[in-house]
Scaffold this active site. Structure first.
Site, mmCIF file in Angstrom:
data_model
loop_
_atom_site.group_PDB
_atom_site.id
_atom_site.type_symbol
_atom_site.label_atom_id
_atom_site.label_comp_id
_atom_site.label_asym_id
_atom_site.label_seq_id
_atom_site.Cartn_x
_atom_site.Cartn_y
_atom_site.Cartn_z
ATOM 1 C CB CYS A 90 12.310 -5.214 -14.522
ATOM 2 S SG CYS A 90 11.886 -4.906 -12.915
ATOM 3 C CG ASN B 188 7.373 -3.145 -12.026
ATOM 4 O OD1 ASN B 188 7.681 -4.106 -12.754
ATOM 5 N ND2 ASN B 188 8.554 -2.331 -11.739
ATOM 6 C CG HIS C 180 9.782 -3.177 -17.117
ATOM 7 N ND1 HIS C 180 9.007 -4.166 -16.710
ATOM 8 C CD2 HIS C 180 10.334 -2.493 -16.137
ATOM 9 C CE1 HIS C 180 8.967 -3.954 -15.200
ATOM 10 N NE2 HIS C 180 9.900 -3.022 -14.965
HETATM 11 N N1 ACO Z 1 1.870 7.753 -1.860
HETATM 12 C C1 ACO Z 1 1.826 9.049 -1.497
HETATM 13 N N2 ACO Z 1 2.928 9.913 -1.543
HETATM 14 C C2 ACO Z 1 4.122 9.071 -1.902
HETATM 15 C C3 ACO Z 1 3.972 7.597 -2.084
HETATM 16 C C4 ACO Z 1 2.942 7.060 -2.286
HETATM 17 N N3 ACO Z 1 2.688 5.847 -2.377
HETATM 18 N N4 ACO Z 1 5.288 7.169 -2.291
HETATM 19 C C5 ACO Z 1 5.928 8.195 -2.043
HETATM 20 N N5 ACO Z 1 5.334 9.433 -1.829
HETATM 21 C C6 ACO Z 1 5.867 10.845 -1.290
HETATM 22 C C7 ACO Z 1 7.199 10.644 -1.127
HETATM 23 O O1 ACO Z 1 7.288 10.613 0.250
HETATM 24 C C8 ACO Z 1 7.717 12.177 -1.409
HETATM 25 O O2 ACO Z 1 7.105 13.083 -0.521
HETATM 26 P P1 ACO Z 1 7.817 14.416 0.061
HETATM 27 O O3 ACO Z 1 7.961 15.230 -1.147
HETATM 28 O O4 ACO Z 1 7.210 14.988 1.080
HETATM 29 O O5 ACO Z 1 9.239 13.821 0.471
HETATM 30 C C9 ACO Z 1 6.599 12.442 -2.757
HETATM 31 O O6 ACO Z 1 5.799 11.686 -2.716
HETATM 32 C C10 ACO Z 1 7.589 12.452 -3.956
HETATM 33 O O7 ACO Z 1 8.249 11.159 -3.909
HETATM 34 P P2 ACO Z 1 9.213 10.670 -5.161
HETATM 35 O O8 ACO Z 1 10.006 9.515 -4.701
HETATM 36 O O9 ACO Z 1 10.061 12.054 -5.728
HETATM 37 O O10 ACO Z 1 8.343 10.344 -6.190
HETATM 38 P P3 ACO Z 1 8.505 10.163 -7.629
HETATM 39 O O11 ACO Z 1 7.772 11.193 -8.552
HETATM 40 O O12 ACO Z 1 10.175 9.876 -8.100
HETATM 41 O O13 ACO Z 1 7.786 8.652 -7.930
HETATM 42 C C11 ACO Z 1 8.254 6.500 -8.070
HETATM 43 C C12 ACO Z 1 8.171 7.673 -7.256
HETATM 44 C C13 ACO Z 1 6.912 6.119 -8.693
HETATM 45 C C14 ACO Z 1 8.820 5.197 -7.482
HETATM 46 C C15 ACO Z 1 9.186 6.837 -9.446
HETATM 47 O O14 ACO Z 1 10.320 7.452 -8.868
HETATM 48 C C16 ACO Z 1 9.547 5.742 -10.337
HETATM 49 O O15 ACO Z 1 8.729 4.902 -10.965
HETATM 50 N N6 ACO Z 1 10.713 5.054 -10.221
HETATM 51 C C17 ACO Z 1 11.392 4.139 -11.177
HETATM 52 C C18 ACO Z 1 10.754 2.530 -10.778
HETATM 53 C C19 ACO Z 1 11.424 1.719 -11.587
HETATM 54 O O16 ACO Z 1 11.282 1.737 -12.801
HETATM 55 N N7 ACO Z 1 11.956 0.477 -11.272
HETATM 56 C C20 ACO Z 1 12.580 -0.508 -11.836
HETATM 57 C C21 ACO Z 1 12.007 -1.763 -11.861
HETATM 58 S S1 ACO Z 1 11.687 -2.560 -10.605
HETATM 59 C C22 ACO Z 1 12.638 -4.007 -10.387
HETATM 60 O O17 ACO Z 1 13.593 -4.241 -10.988
HETATM 61 C C23 ACO Z 1 12.066 -5.134 -9.513
#
Ligand code: ACO
Length: 332
Positions: free
Chosen positions: A118, A289, A259
Protein backbone atom coordinates in the site's frame (compact mmCIF):
# COMPACT_ATOMS: atom_id res chain seq x y z
CA UNK A 1 25.41 21.50 -4.70
CA UNK A 2 23.82 20.29 -1.43
CA UNK A 3 20.58 18.31 -1.49
CA UNK A 4 18.57 21.26 -0.17
CA UNK A 5 19.86 23.51 -2.98
CA UNK A 6 18.94 21.12 -5.76
CA UNK A 7 15.71 21.87 -7.65
CA UNK A 8 12.72 20.02 -6.24
CA UNK A 9 10.30 18.02 -8.27
CA UNK A 10 6.70 19.16 -8.56
CA UNK A 11 3.50 17.27 -9.34
CA UNK A 12 2.61 18.63 -12.79
CA UNK A 13 -0.57 16.58 -13.26
CA UNK A 14 -2.59 13.75 -11.73
CA UNK A 15 -4.93 11.13 -13.15
CA UNK A 16 -6.95 8.16 -11.93
CA UNK A 17 -9.08 5.31 -13.15
CA UNK A 18 -11.40 2.74 -11.59
CA UNK A 19 -13.14 -0.08 -13.45
CA UNK A 20 -16.83 0.37 -14.20
CA UNK A 21 -18.18 -2.60 -12.24
CA UNK A 22 -19.25 -1.78 -8.67
CA UNK A 23 -19.47 -4.45 -5.97
CA UNK A 24 -21.52 -3.25 -3.00
CA UNK A 25 -21.55 -4.56 0.56
CA UNK A 26 -24.98 -6.00 -0.22
CA UNK A 27 -23.47 -7.94 -3.13
CA UNK A 28 -20.87 -9.33 -0.71
CA UNK A 29 -23.62 -10.45 1.68
CA UNK A 30 -24.49 -12.98 -1.03
CA UNK A 31 -20.90 -14.29 -1.25
CA UNK A 32 -19.76 -14.58 2.38
CA UNK A 33 -21.20 -14.46 5.90
CA UNK A 34 -21.03 -10.68 6.34
CA UNK A 35 -23.31 -7.65 6.45
CA UNK A 36 -23.36 -4.15 5.08
CA UNK A 37 -23.60 -2.92 8.68
CA UNK A 38 -20.45 -4.83 9.83
CA UNK A 39 -18.37 -3.64 6.86
CA UNK A 40 -19.47 -0.01 7.18
CA UNK A 41 -19.02 0.18 10.94
CA UNK A 42 -15.67 -1.64 11.05
CA UNK A 43 -14.10 -0.15 7.91
CA UNK A 44 -16.15 2.72 6.43
CA UNK A 45 -16.44 0.90 3.09
CA UNK A 46 -19.76 0.80 1.20
CA UNK A 47 -18.64 -0.38 -2.22
CA UNK A 48 -15.56 -1.05 -4.33
CA UNK A 49 -14.78 -1.33 -8.07
CA UNK A 50 -13.80 -4.64 -9.65
CA UNK A 51 -11.96 -5.05 -12.95
CA UNK A 52 -13.46 -7.13 -15.74
CA UNK A 53 -11.90 -10.44 -16.74
CA UNK A 54 -9.89 -9.07 -19.69
CA UNK A 55 -8.55 -6.04 -17.85
CA UNK A 56 -4.93 -6.16 -16.60
CA UNK A 57 -3.20 -3.85 -14.14
CA UNK A 58 -1.34 -2.05 -16.94
CA UNK A 59 -4.67 -1.28 -18.68
CA UNK A 60 -5.85 0.57 -15.58
CA UNK A 61 -2.43 2.21 -15.16
CA UNK A 62 -2.59 3.36 -18.80
CA UNK A 63 -5.93 5.14 -18.30
CA UNK A 64 -4.66 6.90 -15.16
CA UNK A 65 -1.33 7.77 -16.82
CA UNK A 66 -3.00 9.30 -19.90
CA UNK A 67 -5.14 11.51 -17.66
CA UNK A 68 -2.13 12.59 -15.62
CA UNK A 69 -0.15 13.40 -18.78
CA UNK A 70 -3.06 15.39 -20.18
CA UNK A 71 -3.36 17.35 -16.92
CA UNK A 72 0.39 18.05 -17.05
CA UNK A 73 0.15 19.20 -20.67
CA UNK A 74 2.69 16.56 -21.71
CA UNK A 75 2.80 13.57 -24.04
CA UNK A 76 4.26 10.10 -23.41
CA UNK A 77 7.28 11.16 -25.51
CA UNK A 78 8.14 13.74 -22.84
CA UNK A 79 8.68 11.03 -20.19
CA UNK A 80 12.17 10.07 -19.03
CA UNK A 81 11.19 7.30 -16.60
CA UNK A 82 8.21 5.24 -15.42
CA UNK A 83 7.88 3.83 -11.88
CA UNK A 84 4.87 1.71 -10.98
CA UNK A 85 4.06 0.77 -7.39
CA UNK A 86 2.17 -2.52 -7.53
CA UNK A 87 1.88 -5.94 -5.92
CA UNK A 88 -0.38 -7.16 -8.72
CA UNK A 89 1.67 -6.76 -11.93
CA UNK A 90 0.32 -8.18 -15.22
CA UNK A 91 2.88 -11.02 -14.96
CA UNK A 92 5.57 -11.93 -12.40
CA UNK A 93 8.01 -10.83 -15.10
CA UNK A 94 8.45 -8.42 -16.91
CA UNK A 95 7.42 -5.40 -14.89
CA UNK A 96 3.97 -3.84 -15.13
CA UNK A 97 5.85 -0.61 -15.92
CA UNK A 98 7.23 -2.25 -19.09
CA UNK A 99 3.69 -3.13 -20.22
CA UNK A 100 2.65 0.43 -19.44
CA UNK A 101 5.56 1.83 -21.45
CA UNK A 102 4.52 -0.34 -24.41
CA UNK A 103 0.88 0.76 -24.17
CA UNK A 104 1.94 4.40 -24.00
CA UNK A 105 3.68 3.85 -27.35
CA UNK A 106 7.15 4.81 -26.18
CA UNK A 107 10.44 2.96 -25.79
CA UNK A 108 13.90 3.38 -24.36
CA UNK A 109 13.00 4.99 -21.05
CA UNK A 110 13.65 3.07 -17.82
CA UNK A 111 10.42 1.48 -16.57
CA UNK A 112 10.28 -0.59 -13.42
CA UNK A 113 7.99 -1.70 -10.58
CA UNK A 114 8.29 -1.09 -6.86
CA UNK A 115 6.89 -3.64 -4.42
CA UNK A 116 5.92 -1.83 -1.22
CA UNK A 117 2.24 -2.88 -1.06
CA UNK A 118 0.00 0.00 0.00
CA UNK A 119 3.00 2.32 0.35
CA UNK A 120 3.95 1.63 -3.31
CA UNK A 121 2.82 4.97 -4.73
CA UNK A 122 4.71 7.00 -2.12
CA UNK A 123 7.82 4.87 -2.69
CA UNK A 124 7.47 5.54 -6.45
CA UNK A 125 6.95 9.26 -5.79
CA UNK A 126 10.08 9.38 -3.64
CA UNK A 127 12.16 7.62 -6.32
CA UNK A 128 10.87 9.93 -9.05
CA UNK A 129 11.60 12.94 -6.85
CA UNK A 130 15.20 11.79 -6.24
CA UNK A 131 15.88 11.31 -9.98
CA UNK A 132 14.60 14.80 -10.74
CA UNK A 133 16.46 16.41 -7.82
CA UNK A 134 19.68 14.74 -8.96
CA UNK A 135 19.22 16.23 -12.43
CA UNK A 136 19.26 12.80 -14.06
CA UNK A 137 15.68 12.97 -15.34
CA UNK A 138 13.23 15.75 -16.14
CA UNK A 139 9.79 14.10 -16.34
CA UNK A 140 8.92 10.97 -14.36
CA UNK A 141 5.58 9.15 -14.44
CA UNK A 142 4.74 7.60 -11.05
CA UNK A 143 1.82 5.22 -10.79
CA UNK A 144 0.02 3.16 -8.16
CA UNK A 145 -2.08 0.42 -9.77
CA UNK A 146 -3.64 -2.70 -8.29
CA UNK A 147 -5.90 -5.46 -9.45
CA UNK A 148 -6.40 -6.95 -6.01
CA UNK A 149 -9.61 -8.79 -6.87
CA UNK A 150 -7.42 -11.41 -8.63
CA UNK A 151 -5.42 -12.20 -5.48
CA UNK A 152 -8.26 -12.34 -2.95
CA UNK A 153 -9.85 -15.40 -1.43
CA UNK A 154 -13.50 -14.66 -2.18
CA UNK A 155 -14.53 -17.10 0.55
CA UNK A 156 -12.54 -15.29 3.28
CA UNK A 157 -14.75 -12.60 4.80
CA UNK A 158 -11.84 -11.17 6.79
CA UNK A 159 -10.09 -9.97 3.62
CA UNK A 160 -12.39 -10.00 0.57
CA UNK A 161 -14.64 -7.22 1.86
CA UNK A 162 -11.75 -4.79 2.28
CA UNK A 163 -10.17 -4.35 -1.13
CA UNK A 164 -10.92 -2.92 -4.57
CA UNK A 165 -9.26 -2.36 -7.97
CA UNK A 166 -8.00 0.91 -9.45
CA UNK A 167 -5.07 3.04 -10.56
CA UNK A 168 -3.75 6.53 -10.00
CA UNK A 169 -0.84 8.44 -11.49
CA UNK A 170 1.17 11.63 -11.17
CA UNK A 171 3.62 13.23 -13.57
CA UNK A 172 6.61 14.80 -11.84
CA UNK A 173 8.75 17.52 -13.35
CA UNK A 174 11.25 20.13 -12.15
CA UNK A 175 9.77 22.73 -9.78
CA UNK A 176 10.20 26.45 -10.31
CA UNK A 177 11.37 29.04 -7.79
CA UNK A 178 7.90 29.57 -6.30
CA UNK A 179 8.19 27.13 -3.37
CA UNK A 180 5.84 24.56 -4.87
CA UNK A 181 6.97 20.96 -5.10
CA UNK A 182 7.77 17.80 -3.13
CA UNK A 183 9.06 19.09 0.22
CA UNK A 184 10.00 15.72 1.69
CA UNK A 185 9.44 11.99 1.43
CA UNK A 186 10.10 9.46 4.18
CA UNK A 187 10.28 5.71 3.58
CA UNK A 188 10.29 2.97 6.23
CA UNK A 189 10.20 -0.83 6.44
CA UNK A 190 10.02 -2.99 9.58
CA UNK A 191 10.08 -6.71 8.82
CA UNK A 192 8.91 -7.77 12.31
CA UNK A 193 5.40 -8.46 10.99
CA UNK A 194 6.38 -10.13 7.69
CA UNK A 195 3.89 -12.95 8.24
CA UNK A 196 0.96 -10.76 9.27
CA UNK A 197 0.24 -9.55 5.73
CA UNK A 198 1.43 -11.73 2.88
CA UNK A 199 0.71 -14.08 0.00
CA UNK A 200 2.41 -17.27 1.10
CA UNK A 201 2.67 -19.25 -2.16
CA UNK A 202 3.63 -18.22 -5.67
CA UNK A 203 7.10 -16.81 -5.06
CA UNK A 204 10.42 -18.67 -4.86
CA UNK A 205 9.79 -19.78 -1.26
CA UNK A 206 6.66 -21.81 -1.89
CA UNK A 207 5.53 -22.92 -5.32
CA UNK A 208 1.92 -22.89 -6.42
CA UNK A 209 0.87 -26.53 -6.04
CA UNK A 210 -2.63 -28.03 -6.01
CA UNK A 211 -2.28 -28.16 -2.19
CA UNK A 212 -1.31 -24.47 -2.02
CA UNK A 213 -4.30 -23.55 -4.15
CA UNK A 214 -6.58 -25.76 -2.04
CA UNK A 215 -5.29 -24.03 1.12
CA UNK A 216 -5.72 -20.58 -0.51
CA UNK A 217 -2.02 -19.94 0.14
CA UNK A 218 -1.81 -18.10 -3.21
CA UNK A 219 -4.22 -15.45 -1.90
CA UNK A 220 -3.88 -12.48 0.46
CA UNK A 221 -3.54 -13.45 4.12
CA UNK A 222 -3.84 -10.75 6.78
CA UNK A 223 -3.89 -10.61 10.54
CA UNK A 224 -5.98 -7.44 10.60
CA UNK A 225 -5.54 -6.60 14.26
CA UNK A 226 -1.71 -6.74 14.08
CA UNK A 227 -1.73 -4.43 11.10
CA UNK A 228 -4.32 -2.09 12.60
CA UNK A 229 -2.15 -1.31 15.63
CA UNK A 230 1.08 -0.65 13.70
CA UNK A 231 -0.83 1.35 11.09
CA UNK A 232 -2.09 3.86 13.64
CA UNK A 233 1.32 4.11 15.33
CA UNK A 234 3.53 4.28 12.23
CA UNK A 235 1.33 6.52 10.08
CA UNK A 236 1.16 9.01 12.93
CA UNK A 237 4.93 8.90 13.55
CA UNK A 238 5.91 9.19 9.87
CA UNK A 239 3.52 12.10 9.37
CA UNK A 240 4.53 13.91 12.57
CA UNK A 241 8.26 13.60 11.85
CA UNK A 242 7.76 14.82 8.26
CA UNK A 243 6.07 17.92 9.65
CA UNK A 244 8.69 18.50 12.34
CA UNK A 245 11.60 18.16 9.92
CA UNK A 246 9.96 20.56 7.47
CA UNK A 247 9.29 23.08 10.25
CA UNK A 248 5.54 22.92 9.63
CA UNK A 249 2.80 22.77 12.25
CA UNK A 250 -0.31 20.58 11.77
CA UNK A 251 -2.37 23.72 11.22
CA UNK A 252 -0.27 24.56 8.14
CA UNK A 253 -1.34 21.32 6.41
CA UNK A 254 -4.28 22.17 4.17
CA UNK A 255 -5.11 18.57 3.21
CA UNK A 256 -4.11 15.11 4.36
CA UNK A 257 -4.41 12.37 1.75
CA UNK A 258 -4.17 9.14 3.78
CA UNK A 259 -4.07 5.58 2.57
CA UNK A 260 -7.71 4.47 2.56
CA UNK A 261 -7.54 1.15 4.44
CA UNK A 262 -9.90 1.66 7.34
CA UNK A 263 -11.89 4.70 8.49
CA UNK A 264 -11.08 3.84 12.12
CA UNK A 265 -7.33 3.94 11.39
CA UNK A 266 -7.72 7.30 9.65
CA UNK A 267 -9.79 8.73 12.52
CA UNK A 268 -7.22 7.70 15.12
CA UNK A 269 -4.34 9.12 13.04
CA UNK A 270 -6.27 12.40 12.66
CA UNK A 271 -6.76 12.64 16.43
CA UNK A 272 -3.12 11.89 17.21
CA UNK A 273 -1.86 14.39 14.63
CA UNK A 274 -4.37 16.96 15.87
CA UNK A 275 -5.61 17.62 12.34
CA UNK A 276 -9.43 17.74 11.97
CA UNK A 277 -10.95 14.95 9.90
CA UNK A 278 -12.55 17.63 7.69
CA UNK A 279 -9.07 18.28 6.26
CA UNK A 280 -8.65 14.60 5.23
CA UNK A 281 -9.48 13.55 1.67
CA UNK A 282 -11.67 10.46 2.06
CA UNK A 283 -13.10 8.13 -0.56
CA UNK A 284 -12.78 4.76 1.19
CA UNK A 285 -16.59 4.43 1.16
CA UNK A 286 -16.61 4.19 -2.65
CA UNK A 287 -13.36 2.39 -3.45
CA UNK A 288 -12.29 0.37 -0.39
CA UNK A 289 -8.59 -0.33 0.02
CA UNK A 290 -6.96 -0.17 -3.42
CA UNK A 291 -3.44 -0.59 -1.97
CA UNK A 292 -0.90 1.46 -3.94
CA UNK A 293 -3.67 3.11 -6.00
CA UNK A 294 -5.40 4.51 -2.94
CA UNK A 295 -3.42 7.73 -2.45
CA UNK A 296 -3.25 8.82 -6.11
CA UNK A 297 -6.97 8.03 -6.51
CA UNK A 298 -7.85 10.32 -3.61
CA UNK A 299 -5.29 12.95 -4.62
CA UNK A 300 -6.61 13.14 -8.18
CA UNK A 301 -10.21 13.35 -6.98
CA UNK A 302 -9.45 16.29 -4.68
CA UNK A 303 -7.38 18.09 -7.35
CA UNK A 304 -10.09 17.70 -9.98
CA UNK A 305 -13.00 18.75 -7.74
CA UNK A 306 -11.06 21.85 -6.65
CA UNK A 307 -10.54 20.99 -2.97
CA UNK A 308 -6.77 20.90 -3.46
CA UNK A 309 -5.60 24.22 -4.89
CA UNK A 310 -2.18 25.31 -6.16
CA UNK A 311 0.15 26.09 -3.23
CA UNK A 312 -1.86 23.98 -0.75
CA UNK A 313 0.37 21.95 1.54
CA UNK A 314 -0.64 18.29 1.30
CA UNK A 315 0.50 15.49 3.61
CA UNK A 316 0.25 11.92 2.30
CA UNK A 317 0.85 8.74 4.33
CA UNK A 318 0.42 5.02 3.66
CA UNK A 319 1.24 1.65 5.21
CA UNK A 320 1.01 -1.91 3.93
CA UNK A 321 2.67 -5.33 3.67
CA UNK A 322 6.35 -5.45 4.62
CA UNK A 323 5.49 -3.73 6.90
CA UNK A 324 6.35 -0.77 4.66
CA UNK A 325 5.12 2.73 5.25
CA UNK A 326 5.84 6.21 3.95
CA UNK A 327 4.89 9.85 4.12
CA UNK A 328 5.23 12.70 1.65
CA UNK A 329 4.80 16.44 2.08
CA UNK A 330 3.99 18.32 -1.09
CA UNK A 331 3.23 21.94 -1.87
CA UNK A 332 0.88 21.51 -4.83
N1 ACO B 1 -18.18 -9.68 8.32
C1 ACO B 1 -18.64 -10.03 9.53
N2 ACO B 1 -17.83 -10.39 10.54
C2 ACO B 1 -16.51 -10.38 10.30
C3 ACO B 1 -15.96 -10.04 9.06
C4 ACO B 1 -16.87 -9.68 8.05
N3 ACO B 1 -16.43 -9.31 6.81
N4 ACO B 1 -14.62 -10.12 9.14
C5 ACO B 1 -14.33 -10.52 10.39
N5 ACO B 1 -15.47 -10.69 11.09
C6 ACO B 1 -15.63 -11.11 12.48
C7 ACO B 1 -14.41 -11.88 12.98
O1 ACO B 1 -14.50 -13.24 12.63
C8 ACO B 1 -14.53 -11.66 14.48
O2 ACO B 1 -15.51 -12.53 14.98
P1 ACO B 1 -15.31 -13.21 16.44
O3 ACO B 1 -15.29 -12.06 17.39
O4 ACO B 1 -16.51 -14.07 16.55
O5 ACO B 1 -14.01 -13.94 16.38
C9 ACO B 1 -15.11 -10.23 14.58
O6 ACO B 1 -15.69 -9.95 13.30
C10 ACO B 1 -14.07 -9.18 14.88
O7 ACO B 1 -12.95 -9.39 14.00
P2 ACO B 1 -11.66 -8.49 14.11
O8 ACO B 1 -10.60 -9.04 13.20
O9 ACO B 1 -11.33 -8.29 15.56
O10 ACO B 1 -12.22 -7.12 13.52
P3 ACO B 1 -11.51 -5.72 13.50
O11 ACO B 1 -12.33 -4.76 14.22
O12 ACO B 1 -10.04 -5.82 13.87
O13 ACO B 1 -11.58 -5.34 11.94
C11 ACO B 1 -10.18 -5.25 9.99
C12 ACO B 1 -10.92 -6.15 10.99
C13 ACO B 1 -11.20 -4.40 9.26
C14 ACO B 1 -9.43 -6.13 9.01
C15 ACO B 1 -9.17 -4.33 10.75
O14 ACO B 1 -8.41 -5.12 11.63
C16 ACO B 1 -8.22 -3.58 9.83
O15 ACO B 1 -8.62 -2.68 9.12
N6 ACO B 1 -6.91 -3.88 9.87
C17 ACO B 1 -5.89 -3.13 9.11
C18 ACO B 1 -5.96 -3.35 7.62
C19 ACO B 1 -4.83 -2.61 6.92
O16 ACO B 1 -4.57 -1.45 7.20
N7 ACO B 1 -4.10 -3.28 6.05
C20 ACO B 1 -2.90 -2.66 5.47
C21 ACO B 1 -2.97 -2.41 4.07
S1 ACO B 1 -3.36 -3.82 3.08
C22 ACO B 1 -2.01 -4.14 2.03
O17 ACO B 1 -0.90 -3.80 2.27
C23 ACO B 1 -2.30 -4.98 0.78
Amino acid sequence: MSASQRPRSRILGTGAYVPERVLSNFDLEKLVDTSDEWIRERTGIRERHIAHAEEATSDMALRAARRALEAAGLTPQDLDMIVVGTITPDMPMPACAAFLQHKLGISDVPAFDISAACAGFLYALSIGDQFIRSGMHRHVLVVGAELLSRILDWEDRTTCVLFGDGAGAAVLGPAGEDGRGVLSTKLHTDSTLLDSLCIRAGGSKERITPEAIEGKRDKVFMNGQDIFKVAVKNLTRASASALTESGLSPSEVRWVVPHQANMRIITQVAQRLDIPLERFVLNIDRYGNTSSASIPLALDEAVRDGRIQPNDTVLMCALGGGISWASALVRM
